[in-house]
Structures are given as C-alpha cells and as structure tokens.
Enzyme design. Structure first.
Site, PDB file in Angstrom:
ATOM      1  N   ASP A  88      11.164  -6.374  -6.811  1.00  0.00           N
ATOM      2  CA  ASP A  88      10.951  -7.203  -7.997  1.00  0.00           C
ATOM      3  C   ASP A  88      10.322  -6.398  -9.126  1.00  0.00           C
ATOM      4  O   ASP A  88      10.537  -6.697 -10.297  1.00  0.00           O
ATOM      5  CB  ASP A  88      10.079  -8.404  -7.633  1.00  0.00           C
ATOM      6  CG  ASP A  88      10.754  -9.294  -6.597  1.00  0.00           C
ATOM      7  OD1 ASP A  88      11.861  -9.779  -6.877  1.00  0.00           O
ATOM      8  OD2 ASP A  88      10.187  -9.483  -5.510  1.00  0.00           O
ATOM      9  N   LYS A  98       7.352  -6.808  -4.020  1.00  0.00           N
ATOM     10  CA  LYS A  98       8.485  -7.432  -3.357  1.00  0.00           C
ATOM     11  C   LYS A  98       8.063  -8.817  -2.875  1.00  0.00           C
ATOM     12  O   LYS A  98       6.895  -9.145  -2.888  1.00  0.00           O
ATOM     13  CB  LYS A  98       8.956  -6.580  -2.171  1.00  0.00           C
ATOM     14  CG  LYS A  98       9.537  -5.232  -2.604  1.00  0.00           C
ATOM     15  CD  LYS A  98       9.874  -4.319  -1.428  1.00  0.00           C
ATOM     16  CE  LYS A  98      10.670  -4.994  -0.346  1.00  0.00           C
ATOM     17  NZ  LYS A  98      11.937  -5.598  -0.884  1.00  0.00           N
ATOM     18  N   GLY A  99       9.040  -9.598  -2.468  1.00  0.00           N
ATOM     19  CA  GLY A  99       8.718 -10.896  -1.887  1.00  0.00           C
ATOM     20  C   GLY A  99       9.173 -12.084  -2.692  1.00  0.00           C
ATOM     21  O   GLY A  99       8.855 -13.224  -2.348  1.00  0.00           O
ATOM     22  N   GLU A 107      10.001  -7.721   5.698  1.00  0.00           N
ATOM     23  CA  GLU A 107      10.374  -6.514   4.952  1.00  0.00           C
ATOM     24  C   GLU A 107       9.362  -5.401   5.190  1.00  0.00           C
ATOM     25  O   GLU A 107       9.727  -4.233   5.369  1.00  0.00           O
ATOM     26  CB  GLU A 107      10.480  -6.835   3.467  1.00  0.00           C
ATOM     27  CG  GLU A 107      11.684  -7.701   3.117  1.00  0.00           C
ATOM     28  CD  GLU A 107      11.679  -8.203   1.689  1.00  0.00           C
ATOM     29  OE1 GLU A 107      12.701  -8.746   1.264  1.00  0.00           O
ATOM     30  OE2 GLU A 107      10.651  -8.059   0.998  1.00  0.00           O
ATOM     31  N   LYS A 125      13.630  -3.835 -13.482  1.00  0.00           N
ATOM     32  CA  LYS A 125      12.522  -3.872 -12.510  1.00  0.00           C
ATOM     33  C   LYS A 125      11.549  -2.701 -12.678  1.00  0.00           C
ATOM     34  O   LYS A 125      10.512  -2.660 -12.012  1.00  0.00           O
ATOM     35  CB  LYS A 125      13.089  -3.864 -11.080  1.00  0.00           C
ATOM     36  CG  LYS A 125      14.185  -4.896 -10.828  1.00  0.00           C
ATOM     37  CD  LYS A 125      13.696  -6.313 -11.033  1.00  0.00           C
ATOM     38  CE  LYS A 125      14.828  -7.325 -10.965  1.00  0.00           C
ATOM     39  NZ  LYS A 125      15.523  -7.373  -9.686  1.00  0.00           N
TER      40      LYS A 125
END
EC number: 5.3.1.6
Length: 225
Positions: A88, A98-99, A107, A125
C-alpha cells in the site's frame, strides 16, 4: 498508462524476474491484493515450471487453484524461494505498509519464511514518508477498544474497519494521522500492545527488491540506507 496498466506491467515484470529462479520443486509464496492477483494470472502461463505455491490469503489460494496451481499449507513446506506481493506504501528503504486487504498477519508469516521478498507496486505507492495510507493493525476482538486507546497515545487516530473479519477471525484497526519516520521502532512498539496480533508495517523485514511500475517503464529498486 493508467494505474491498471501499470499494475499489469509490473505483474509481468515480476514473472520475468521470477522465471530464472524456478525449478521443478520450487514453491513460491504469493500475496494478496489487486497487483498480486494480476501476478497470479501471469504466472499461471508457466505453471508447469514449478511445484506450487503457499498463499497468504484464502482469496489468493482460490485464484491459484482456479489456475490449476497446487497450493500448499506452509507447515508442509521447508523453503520458499521467493515471496511476491504488493504494498500500500513503500519508501526508499523498501519498508512498507501492507494490509489494505486485511491479510497482513499471514503475509508477514509467509514473508519471514521466504529467501527473497519481491514487492510489486505502481508508482502511486512510492512515498518519502510512510503513513498517509492508514496503518492496519490486526487485533484480537476482545482487545479492540483497549488497543485503540493505546494507539491514540502513540499519536494515531484508529478506526475500526467495520464488516471486516480477517482469515484468522480477528478485527482490523486502521490508524490514520501517522507520519512514520522510524518504521522499525513503531512496528515493534505496536506489536508489544497486548491484544495486537501484528501491524501492517514491514520494516523489520522490508522488501529485498521493489519492482515499481512507472510511465517510464518498470524500475527495479533495492533498499537505500
């Protein structure tokens, strides 16, 4: 190119990067999200060259199986040659947030097992400082309010991601308002809060290489200290 075209270009670049590493007994770790999904589609054209994959989410596992790629439980696997996943946000050290797809815990586990973490993303990003994208924190449901109060003390504004239950049966708090100048330190601090499973900072174990889709082509980037 629009964002979708950038994602498709970087997904194909990731396949080209991975192909020389594939052998008949190779098992890859594969992530979650829109860019990872495009990577799976492109990788499927070469499914006869490797043994199979470990997936970080149920959704990616279903996609892999739909292409006829064997999916293994991580407990059955001794080694992952590489883990390929999106992000992200990413900074120059290849530390990530991330997530966004709520698969951050799996992950992080699969990342830890891989010889190499290959991150794939489009140029939207790439950021100088992490934190504009809300930081996901996976929490045990009974601890959600307590963890939220602790995150406020750290300067964040946590928001419960309503209607979202992770593959592990937990909740997600999205933490807004952070400028993360010391990602590794914050990753450790948040993970020390009782009730936190993990958070979406990948700073203690950043990416080894970032394939970044830009209008000038896909760039191959390595961590800058």
């Amino acid at each position: 190119m629009n964002q979708q075209e950038l994602k498709q270009a970087v997904a194909q670049a990731a396949v080209d990067y991975i192909l020389p590493k594939l052998e008949s007994d190779t098992i890859l770790g594969i992530g979650t999200g829109s860019t990872a999904a495009l990577f799976i589609d492109a990788l499927a054209q070469h499914k006869g060259l490797f043994q199979g994959a470990v997936s970080s989410s149920e959704a990616s596992a279903r996609q892999l199986e739909g292409h006829g790629i064997p999916v293994y439980d991580l407990n059955e696997v001794d080694r992952l040659v590489a883990y390929v996943d999106g992000a992200d946000e990413a900074n120059a050290r290849l530390q990530l947030i991330k997530g966004g797809g709520a698969a951050l815990t799996r992950e992080k586990i699969v990342t830890a097992c891989a010889d190499e973490f290959v991150c794939i993303a489009d140029e939207s990003k790439w950021v100088p400082v992490l934190g504009k994208f809300p930081l996901p924190v996976e929490v045990i449901p009974m601890a959600r309010s307590f963890v939220a109060r602790e995150l406020v003390k750290m300067g964040g504004s946590p928001e419960h991601r309503h209607g979202c239950t992770t593959d592990n049966g937990n909740h997600i708090l999205d933490v807004h308002g952070l400028e993360i100048h010391q990602p590794a330190e914050l990753e450790s601090a948040i993970n020390q809060i009782p009730g936190v499973v993990t958070n979406g900072l990948f700073a203690l174990r950043p990416a080894d290489v970032l394939l970044l889709g830009t209008n000038d082509g896909v760039k191959t980037l390595y961590p800058h200290s």
